[in-house]
Design an enzyme around this catalytic site. Structure first.
Site, PDB file in Angstrom:
ATOM      1  CB  SER A 119       8.388 -23.509 -18.324  1.00 19.88           C
ATOM      2  OG  SER A 119       9.452 -23.494 -17.404  1.00 19.88           O
TER       3      SER A 119
HETATM    4  N1  SAH Z   1      12.016 -27.362 -16.470  1.00 20.36           N
HETATM    5  C1  SAH Z   1      10.832 -27.432 -15.640  1.00 20.36           C
HETATM    6  C2  SAH Z   1      10.418 -26.112 -15.020  1.00 20.36           C
HETATM    7  C3  SAH Z   1      11.053 -26.026 -13.730  1.00 20.36           C
HETATM    8  S1  SAH Z   1      10.640 -24.771 -12.591  1.00 20.36           S
HETATM    9  C4  SAH Z   1       9.668 -28.046 -16.380  1.00 20.36           C
HETATM   10  O1  SAH Z   1       9.780 -28.288 -17.581  1.00 20.36           O
HETATM   11  O2  SAH Z   1       8.670 -28.323 -15.734  1.00 20.36           O
HETATM   12  C5  SAH Z   1      12.292 -24.637 -11.909  1.00 20.36           C
HETATM   13  C6  SAH Z   1      12.789 -25.831 -11.124  1.00 20.36           C
HETATM   14  O3  SAH Z   1      14.151 -25.559 -10.768  1.00 20.36           O
HETATM   15  C7  SAH Z   1      12.049 -26.082  -9.810  1.00 20.36           C
HETATM   16  O4  SAH Z   1      11.607 -27.397  -9.786  1.00 20.36           O
HETATM   17  C8  SAH Z   1      13.117 -25.831  -8.741  1.00 20.36           C
HETATM   18  O5  SAH Z   1      12.981 -26.672  -7.618  1.00 20.36           O
HETATM   19  C9  SAH Z   1      14.393 -26.141  -9.504  1.00 20.36           C
HETATM   20  N2  SAH Z   1      15.619 -25.543  -8.986  1.00 20.36           N
HETATM   21  C10 SAH Z   1      15.805 -24.319  -8.424  1.00 20.36           C
HETATM   22  N3  SAH Z   1      17.096 -24.154  -8.083  1.00 20.36           N
HETATM   23  C11 SAH Z   1      17.756 -25.300  -8.436  1.00 20.36           C
HETATM   24  C12 SAH Z   1      19.107 -25.743  -8.344  1.00 20.36           C
HETATM   25  N4  SAH Z   1      20.065 -25.005  -7.792  1.00 20.36           N
HETATM   26  N5  SAH Z   1      19.412 -26.976  -8.827  1.00 20.36           N
HETATM   27  C13 SAH Z   1      18.456 -27.762  -9.380  1.00 20.36           C
HETATM   28  N6  SAH Z   1      17.169 -27.400  -9.489  1.00 20.36           N
HETATM   29  C14 SAH Z   1      16.816 -26.186  -9.026  1.00 20.36           C
END
Ligand code: SAH
Length: 219
Positions: free
Chosen positions: A67
């Site tokens: 993000s």
């Molecule tokens: N917090 C992260 C940004 C993540 S982008 C950072 O600081 O870099 C969103 C993430 O959520 C992705 O890696 C995706 O694979 C994950 N995601 C999507 N659905 C999910 C779920 N049901 N459970 C866990 N992770 C999930």
């Protein structure tokens, strides 16, 4: 390849990023101090140091993104984290947001559904001095064995408020969740769980996240 070096140039770029957010009106100094502490470039491939401290999202492989700093700042502020709180994050991704919350004194539990990303990030998290425990799993299920949590933060676009995550939230607990809008983006929503179990809802503008999917996988 990730390099764990954090030199004066990195620190300078980081300070500049923090100053930029402050000059744009971001006013939570506890969050800014945490952003100044966590070496964001370490979460990106080392060839992208230049980009690590600009205010943009960035690809971290497996079709996922880290993000952008202003979004991390906003979600961290809305979460109202105090030192010692237990925080559950859904969507570990790069691990950066989790470390920012840990730098604010939280005990962070984070779930990622993508296997490759989970293993890659776990290695980075283990090399850094932040209190983050990473899990591979489906965020919709939460972590019942570690509940209840003071705070829940979701970092993927959610189609609904996951009921199990509400269950795992303490009374007076707060959840920050980007909820799908009708235009393919998300509205940032803060949910407060009242002592009688009812939910108070506040909204904080439009954002763009990757989708919150079900199950685990490598897609
Ligand atoms: N917090 C992260 C940004 C993540 S982008 C950072 O600081 O870099 C969103 C993430 O959520 C992705 O890696 C995706 O694979 C994950 N995601 C999507 N659905 C999910 C779920 N049901 N459970 C866990 N992770 C999930």
């Amino acid at each position: 390849m990730n390099s764990f070096e954090d030199n004066y140039r990195h620190k300078g770029l980081r300070q500049k990023m923090v100053n930029q957010l402050r000059s744009e009106g971001f006013d939570d100094e506890r969050v800014l101090a945490a952003l100044n502490e966590v070496p964001r470039h370490i979460f990106l491939d080392s060839s992208f140091v230049e980009y690590a401290y600009s205010d943009q999202p960035f690809s971290i492989g497996s079709g996922q993104t880290i993000s952008q700093p202003s979004t991390v700042a906003m979600q961290s502020k809305l979460l109202k984290v105090d030192s010692g709180m237990k925080v559950l994050e859904i969507g570990t991704g790069s691990g950066y947001q989790a470390c920012v919350l840990a730098a604010m004194g939280a005990k962070v539990f984070t779930i990622e559904r993508q296997r490759n990303l989970y293993f890659r990030t776990k290695e980075i998290l283990e090399a850094l001095p932040f209190r983050v425990k990473a899990f591979l799993g489906d965020g919709y299920e939460g972590l019942p064995n570690y509940s209840p949590f003071d705070r829940v933060i979701i970092t993927a676009g959610a189609p609904c408020i996951p009921p199990k995550l509400v269950e795992q939230l303490k009374p007076e607990g707060i959840m920050v969740i980007p909820m799908d809008d009708a235009k393919g983006g998300q509205t940032m929503v803060r949910i407060t769980k009242k002592t009688d179990g009812s939910l108070e809802r506040e909204e904080f503008g439009s954002f763009k996240f990757v989708p919150m999917l079900t199950g685990t996988g490598n897609d």
